[in-house]
Structure formats: structure tokens, C-alpha cells
Scaffold this motif. Structure first.
Motif, PDB file in Angstrom:
ATOM      1  N   GLY A   1      49.237  38.129  38.474  1.00 21.03           N
ATOM      2  CA  GLY A   1      48.370  39.228  38.078  1.00 21.03           C
ATOM      3  C   GLY A   1      46.903  38.869  38.044  1.00 21.03           C
ATOM      4  O   GLY A   1      46.041  39.750  37.945  1.00 21.03           O
ATOM      5  N   GLY A   2      46.622  37.578  38.129  1.00 19.79           N
ATOM      6  CA  GLY A   2      45.247  37.111  38.088  1.00 19.79           C
ATOM      7  C   GLY A   2      44.544  37.199  39.432  1.00 19.79           C
ATOM      8  O   GLY A   2      45.104  37.708  40.416  1.00 19.79           O
ATOM      9  N   SER A   3      43.317  36.685  39.464  1.00 19.62           N
ATOM     10  CA  SER A   3      42.486  36.760  40.669  1.00 19.62           C
ATOM     11  C   SER A   3      41.824  35.427  40.969  1.00 19.62           C
ATOM     12  O   SER A   3      41.593  34.617  40.066  1.00 19.62           O
ATOM     13  CB  SER A   3      41.389  37.822  40.489  1.00 19.62           C
ATOM     14  OG  SER A   3      41.935  39.097  40.263  1.00 19.62           O
ATOM     15  N   LEU A   4      41.516  35.248  42.232  1.00 18.03           N
ATOM     16  CA  LEU A   4      40.743  34.103  42.701  1.00 18.03           C
ATOM     17  C   LEU A   4      39.823  34.583  43.811  1.00 18.03           C
ATOM     18  O   LEU A   4      40.163  35.522  44.542  1.00 18.03           O
ATOM     19  CB  LEU A   4      41.650  32.999  43.234  1.00 18.03           C
ATOM     20  CG  LEU A   4      42.410  32.129  42.253  1.00 18.03           C
ATOM     21  CD1 LEU A   4      43.383  31.217  43.005  1.00 18.03           C
ATOM     22  CD2 LEU A   4      41.467  31.308  41.397  1.00 18.03           C
ATOM     23  N   ARG A   5      38.705  33.901  43.967  1.00 21.41           N
ATOM     24  CA  ARG A   5      37.813  34.184  45.084  1.00 21.41           C
ATOM     25  C   ARG A   5      37.660  32.915  45.911  1.00 21.41           C
ATOM     26  O   ARG A   5      37.093  31.926  45.439  1.00 21.41           O
ATOM     27  CB  ARG A   5      36.440  34.656  44.607  1.00 21.41           C
ATOM     28  CG  ARG A   5      35.561  35.191  45.730  1.00 21.41           C
ATOM     29  CD  ARG A   5      34.162  35.468  45.252  1.00 21.41           C
ATOM     30  NE  ARG A   5      33.405  36.270  46.202  1.00 21.41           N
ATOM     31  CZ  ARG A   5      32.088  36.225  46.315  1.00 21.41           C
ATOM     32  NH1 ARG A   5      31.384  35.425  45.553  1.00 21.41           N
ATOM     33  NH2 ARG A   5      31.478  37.022  47.188  1.00 21.41           N
TER      34      ARG A   5
ATOM     35  N   SER B   1      45.530  40.669  41.850  1.00 24.34           N
ATOM     36  CA  SER B   1      46.941  40.987  41.586  1.00 24.34           C
ATOM     37  C   SER B   1      47.852  39.947  42.227  1.00 24.34           C
ATOM     38  O   SER B   1      48.834  40.284  42.903  1.00 24.34           O
ATOM     39  CB  SER B   1      47.274  42.395  42.105  1.00 24.34           C
ATOM     40  OG  SER B   1      46.462  43.365  41.496  1.00 24.34           O
ATOM     41  N   LEU B   2      47.512  38.699  42.018  1.00 25.21           N
ATOM     42  CA  LEU B   2      48.247  37.617  42.677  1.00 25.21           C
ATOM     43  C   LEU B   2      49.689  37.534  42.205  1.00 25.21           C
ATOM     44  O   LEU B   2      49.996  37.820  41.034  1.00 25.21           O
ATOM     45  CB  LEU B   2      47.533  36.289  42.440  1.00 25.21           C
ATOM     46  CG  LEU B   2      46.272  36.108  43.299  1.00 25.21           C
ATOM     47  CD1 LEU B   2      45.371  35.032  42.726  1.00 25.21           C
ATOM     48  CD2 LEU B   2      46.661  35.769  44.737  1.00 25.21           C
ATOM     49  N   ARG B   3      50.552  37.142  43.124  1.00 26.48           N
ATOM     50  CA  ARG B   3      51.988  37.023  42.876  1.00 26.48           C
ATOM     51  C   ARG B   3      52.426  35.599  43.168  1.00 26.48           C
ATOM     52  O   ARG B   3      51.777  34.901  43.953  1.00 26.48           O
ATOM     53  CB  ARG B   3      52.743  37.987  43.797  1.00 26.48           C
ATOM     54  CG  ARG B   3      52.294  39.431  43.717  1.00 26.48           C
ATOM     55  CD  ARG B   3      52.848  40.233  44.870  1.00 26.48           C
ATOM     56  NE  ARG B   3      52.435  41.635  44.826  1.00 26.48           N
ATOM     57  CZ  ARG B   3      52.583  42.495  45.833  1.00 26.48           C
ATOM     58  NH1 ARG B   3      53.157  42.095  46.965  1.00 26.48           N
ATOM     59  NH2 ARG B   3      52.193  43.743  45.683  1.00 26.48           N
ATOM     60  N   PRO B   4      53.521  35.166  42.598  1.00 28.43           N
ATOM     61  CA  PRO B   4      54.017  33.818  42.900  1.00 28.43           C
ATOM     62  C   PRO B   4      54.210  33.580  44.399  1.00 28.43           C
ATOM     63  O   PRO B   4      53.988  32.458  44.873  1.00 28.43           O
ATOM     64  CB  PRO B   4      55.342  33.764  42.137  1.00 28.43           C
ATOM     65  CG  PRO B   4      55.130  34.687  40.978  1.00 28.43           C
ATOM     66  CD  PRO B   4      54.286  35.807  41.518  1.00 28.43           C
TER      67      PRO B   4
END
Length: 126
Positions: free
Chosen positions: A15-19, A85-88
Motif C-alpha cells: 500500500g506504500g509508495s516509492l519514487r 499502492s505497492l503490492r508484494p
């Protein structure tokens, strides 16, 4: 020497984000297509997103549409991938690449890209 350097990877909860960033040096890439690929253990390298030199043509893999955004700044010779909205299942090494044979047509085949970075690890925990 041509060099592409990725940064911005890391460990994030689902659910987190990265750039992610890709800095290009040694040659002007402003007139070429650039792309992001990823490779998970035991899997082939797969296309994530690509952007034409003008920014007018953008393609995304179906698996990331609506969650990831690709962008570039030709003056700074830098490309980004905003991953939300990162997923495993997004866990992989992410690579940036340049297709020196195209300016507007974004292709999704890794073998057609000419220059690659060393990759940055993205790990998404559940």
C-alpha cells in the motif's frame, strides 16, 4: 562512458509508495525512448513502463496501470517512476533502460533496449 544509475528503491509495506530515479550521463538521451523494467527471482525481466523522448507516448504494463507513473526531464537527463499502492508482487529489481533506436515508439521487449542501469531493489512486505 554511457551510464544509467537508478536510485530510490527500498523496503516498503503493501500500500506504500516509492519514487525511483534514473540519472543518465555520458551521452544525451533526450531524443530516445526510456523505460523501466523489473526482474523478480526466477522470473524473466519484464516491461513496466516506457516514455518517448517528447513524453507524448507512454505505455504501462497492465499490472501497474493506475498505480505507477513514469516521467522524465530531458534537461536533467533524468527519468522517474512513481510507484504507488505497492503490492508484494511488485517486489523485484527495477532497471532503467534506453532504446537508442527509437524516439517516439515505446517497445516493451527488453532485448531492444541498448543501455541498462545496474538496478535498484524494491521489496514490498505484506
Amino acid at each position: 562512458q554511457v551510464q544509467l544509475v537508478e536510485s530510490g528503491g527500498g523496503l516498503v509495506q503493501a500500500g506504500g509508495s516509492l519514487r525511483l530515479s534514473c540519472a543518465a550521463s555520458g551521452r544525451t538521451f533526450s531524443r530516445y525512448v526510456m523505460g523501466w523494467f523489473r526482474q523478480a527471482p526466477g522470473r524473466e525481466r519484464e516491461f513496466v513502463a516506457g516514455i518517448s523522448w517528447s513524453g507524448d507516448t507512454i505505455r504501462y504494463a497492465d499490472s501497474v496501470k493506475g498505480r505507477f507513473t513514469i516521467s522524465r526531464d530531458n534537461v536533467k537527463n533524468t527519468m522517474w517512476l512513481q510507484a504507488s499502492s505497492l503490492r508484494p508482487e511488485d517486489t523485484a529489481v527495477y532497471y532503467c533502460a534506453v532504446d537508442a533506436g527509437n524516439t517516439e515508439q515505446v517497445v516493451t521487449t527488453a532485448a531492444l533496449y541498448d543501455y541498462w542501469g545496474q538496478g535498484t531493489q524494491v521489496t514490498v512486505s505484506s
